[in-house]
Design a protein around this motif. Sequence first.
Motif, PDB file in Angstrom:
ATOM      1  N   GLN A   1      -5.027  10.291  29.755  1.00 28.05           N
ATOM      2  CA  GLN A   1      -6.325  10.445  29.110  1.00 28.05           C
ATOM      3  C   GLN A   1      -7.091   9.126  28.960  1.00 28.05           C
TER       4      GLN A   1
ATOM      5  N   GLY B   1      -0.468   5.521  25.911  1.00 33.54           N
ATOM      6  CA  GLY B   1      -1.539   6.131  25.143  1.00 33.54           C
ATOM      7  C   GLY B   1      -1.527   7.639  25.310  1.00 33.54           C
ATOM      8  N   GLU B   2      -2.721   8.245  25.345  1.00 31.55           N
ATOM      9  CA  GLU B   2      -2.830   9.699  25.325  1.00 31.55           C
ATOM     10  C   GLU B   2      -2.538  10.308  26.693  1.00 31.55           C
TER      11      GLU B   2
ATOM     12  N   LYS C   1       6.203  18.560  16.023  1.00 35.98           N
ATOM     13  CA  LYS C   1       5.830  17.182  16.300  1.00 35.98           C
ATOM     14  C   LYS C   1       6.957  16.509  17.063  1.00 35.98           C
TER      15      LYS C   1
ATOM     16  N   GLU D   1       4.791   9.658  20.224  1.00 39.05           N
ATOM     17  CA  GLU D   1       4.481  10.783  19.357  1.00 39.05           C
ATOM     18  C   GLU D   1       3.655  11.817  20.110  1.00 39.05           C
ATOM     19  N   SER D   2       3.864  13.060  19.755  1.00 35.57           N
ATOM     20  CA  SER D   2       3.129  14.152  20.392  1.00 35.57           C
ATOM     21  C   SER D   2       3.161  15.368  19.484  1.00 35.57           C
ATOM     22  N   TYR D   3       2.245  16.284  19.736  1.00 33.90           N
ATOM     23  CA  TYR D   3       2.329  17.630  19.176  1.00 33.90           C
ATOM     24  C   TYR D   3       2.522  18.587  20.341  1.00 33.90           C
TER      25      TYR D   3
ATOM     26  N   LYS E   1      -1.833  14.433  28.335  1.00 33.60           N
ATOM     27  CA  LYS E   1      -1.733  15.874  28.103  1.00 33.60           C
ATOM     28  C   LYS E   1      -1.006  16.522  29.273  1.00 33.60           C
TER      29      LYS E   1
ATOM     30  N   ASP F   1       0.851  17.426  23.853  1.00 36.49           N
ATOM     31  CA  ASP F   1      -0.317  16.575  23.618  1.00 36.49           C
ATOM     32  C   ASP F   1       0.163  15.256  23.012  1.00 36.49           C
ATOM     33  N   TYR F   2       0.291  14.225  23.855  1.00 32.09           N
ATOM     34  CA  TYR F   2       0.809  12.928  23.415  1.00 32.09           C
ATOM     35  C   TYR F   2      -0.320  12.059  22.873  1.00 32.09           C
ATOM     36  N   SER F   3      -0.096  11.501  21.702  1.00 34.38           N
ATOM     37  CA  SER F   3      -0.988  10.438  21.238  1.00 34.38           C
ATOM     38  C   SER F   3      -0.525   9.089  21.769  1.00 34.38           C
ATOM     39  N   ASN F   4       0.765   8.989  22.101  1.00 30.96           N
ATOM     40  CA  ASN F   4       1.294   7.803  22.778  1.00 30.96           C
ATOM     41  C   ASN F   4       2.548   8.199  23.541  1.00 30.96           C
TER      42      ASN F   4
END
Length: 724
Positions: free
Chosen positions: A602, A566-567, A499, A515-517, A569, A540-543
Motif C-alpha cells: 500500500q 508498512g501497509e 488481531k 500488526e494486522s487485523y 493488504k 490488513d497489515y498496518s506493518n
Amino acid sequence: MKSRQFPLALCTLAVSGALSMTALADDQKSVMETISIVGSKTPVNEIPGSVNVITQQDLEAFDYSDVMRVLQQVPGVYVMEEDGYGLRPNIGMRGTGSSRSEKITVLEDGVLVAPAPLAAPAAYYFPTMGRMTGLEVLKGSSAVRHGPRTTGGVINMISRQVPTNGTEGFADLALGEDGYGKLHAAAGTSGEQFGGLLEVYRYQADGFKELPVNQDTGFVKNDVMLKLKAMSQDSASFYQEAEFKYKYSDEVSDETYMGLTDDDFANNPFYRYSASQEDEMKTDHHNAQINHYIDFKNGFDLSSQVYFNKFHRNWYKAYRVGGDSLGSGGIDKASAFDKNPTAAGLEVGVKANNRDYQSYGIQTEGSMMLGEHTLIVGGRYHEDEMDRFQWVDTYQLNQDLSMTLTNAGIPGTDSNRIDSGTSAAGYALVELNWGSLHVNTGARYQWVEVRRKDWGKTDPGRENEPDKNVSNTVSAVLPALGATYNLTENWVVLAGVQKGFAPPAPGNDSAEAEESYNYEAGVRYSRNDVGMEAIAFLSDYSNMHGNCTAAQGCDEDKIDNQYNAGEVKINGLELSGSYEPAVGELTLPMRVAYTYTNSEFQNDFESDLDTWGSVKKGDAMPYLAEHQFYLKAGVAGDNWAFNVNGRYISDMRTRAGQGTIAADELIASHWVMDLGAYYEFDKHQKVYLNVDNVLDKTYAATRVHGSIQPGKPRTAMLGYRYQF
C-alpha cells in the motif's frame, strides 16, 4: 557424504523391538486431548475459522515424508519447494510469506518446535513428517491461543501416541529410486497405570542432482522418539496422566543454495555446479517434553507442558565464487568455469554457517464448563537463543573440477553474536453456545523482549564487551472474535476477526512489531459422505515484516536483519470439498481444494530484502501464486486402494512487482501429480507403491540467489509393512 548404509545395530534394534509388538492403535484420549488443538470432543463445525484435520488414514494414502506435499491439499496454505525432499520446509498461510516457515506457528504435540521462535524464527529444523500420525491446520480467530505469531495460522503435528492398552507395534521398510531408503519401526505397551513407546524413523537418498565430480547430492536423516506414560488409579479422587517424551534427530545432507542459470536449467535441470561440491548441512536436535493432565471431575481440567529444545546446525556452503556473492555474479562464474575449466582455477569461499540454538518454556491451560459454555484460560513463559559462531574457508576450484583448501578460517571470525528472546503470554477465551449459535471470544496478551550481543569479526574469543548490545521490548493485546451458526442440520455459516501480531527481530532497529487485523467469513456444508467449505479472508497489515535470510538470497552482511514494509493488504478465497461415495463394494474418495490470493503493498519504499527490492504501491508480494488447485481421486476395495493427486500452481513472481512478470523473475505455472497404492495380504502385512511426480514434470521450484532450483523429478518407492 561418504556412506549411505543403514547402521546394522540400529536396524536390528528397531526391527527386533517392533516385531515383538502389535500394531499401534488409533484410539487416543486424555493426554492426547491436551496436545491436540481441535480434540476429538469438539465438532469441527462448531470451530470458528478455517480448520483442516489430516488423519493417519489420509497420510497413509501417499506415505509422504515431505510435509509440504501433505499440506498442498489444504486451501490457504502456500509452500515453496526447495530441496525436493522437504528437509527445510517453506510454508506460509494467507499471504504471510513462506520462507523457512518463519511467519507461522508450528507445533509438535502442542509445543513450539522452531529452534528459536523469538530470536531467529527461520525454521532450519522441522519435525519429520513421516513419523507423524496426524496434522491440524488452523487459520483465523481459532489461532489466538497460540503464539508468538498470530497472523497466518497454526500447524500442529501429532506424533505417535502410547497405546491405550496392550502391546502393539510395526515395522516398515521401503526402497526407491535415487538410492531412496526408509526404515520405520515402533513398539509400545500399556497397562493399567504405565505405558511406553519407542519409535525409530530413518530415511535417506543419494539425491537427484548431478555433480560433475561424481559425488552424492542426497541426505541421511534419523529420528528416535521415546515416550513414557503414567496414569492414576481408577480409585483416585482426580484422574491424572503424566507423560515424558524425548526425541533425538540428526541429519547430514549435501544441500546447496547454488542453483542454475536459465540456460543451464534448460540444458540439464538437475545439474549442480562443481563449486558446490563441498556444500553440506549437519544437524542434531534434542527435545524433551513433559505433559501433565488432570481432570477434577467437576467440569474443570488442567493441562500443562514443560519443554526443552537444543539444536545444532552447520550448513557448510559456497557463498562466494570468484569474489562475487551467488546473487551478484557468483552463479555465472561457477557456470562458466564448469564449461571451460582453466589451469588458473577459480576461488570459492565456503562459509561454515555454524549455529547453536536452544529454547525452553512452560505452558498451561485450564478449561471449565459453565453450563453450556466453556471458559479457557492459559499462558506460556518461553525463552530462546541463537548463537552464531561462523567462519569462512577458501578453496581453489581446479581444472579437473576438484576443490583444494587453500585457507582455513578461524571460528568466530565471520559472524559472532548471540540473539536471544523472552516472552510471557496469557489468554482467556469464552466458548458460548446458544443452540445453533456458537461464539468464541477472548484476547491474548503477549510480551516479548529480544536481545542481540555482537562481537564482530575481530574478537572470536569474546574476551571484550560486545561491539553491539541492544534489546527491544514490545507488548500487545490481541482480541479475537469468531462465530458459527447452524442454518440447518447441514449448513453452517462462520465469521471471525482477530488481531495479528509478530514480534520484531533483534536486528529490527526500529523495534516495530508486525500488526494486522484479519477477517474471514464463509460457509460449511456436510452431509453423510459430502463435505464442502468456502471462506473469504482479508489480512490488513498496518506493518508487515520482511526477514533477511540466506534462504531468500540476502547478502551475507544483511542476514537476520528485519525490514518493515508498512501497509499491505492480502485477500483471497479458500474452497474445498470432499466426496466418498460407495459403488457396490468399492469406495471412491475424492477431494478438491482451491485458493485464490491477491496481495498489494500500500506504499512505496526501498528495501535491501532481495525478494522485495524497490517497492511501488500496488506491487504484489513475491512467491505468492494467484491460483492454487488440488485434486485427489481414488478407488478402494476391502484390502487395496489406488489414489492419484494433482497440484497446480499458477505463474508466480519471485520479486515484488506488478503487471507482466519478467522472465528472470518468473516461476512458471505447473502441474505435478503423485500416485499412491497399497495391497493388504492380510491384517498383518501390506505392500505399497508411491510415485512422486508420476508424469515426470520438469519445473522450476525457486529462484533463490537469482538461480533456479528444480523440482523433484519422478521418483518411485516400494515398501512393505508388517504388524502383529
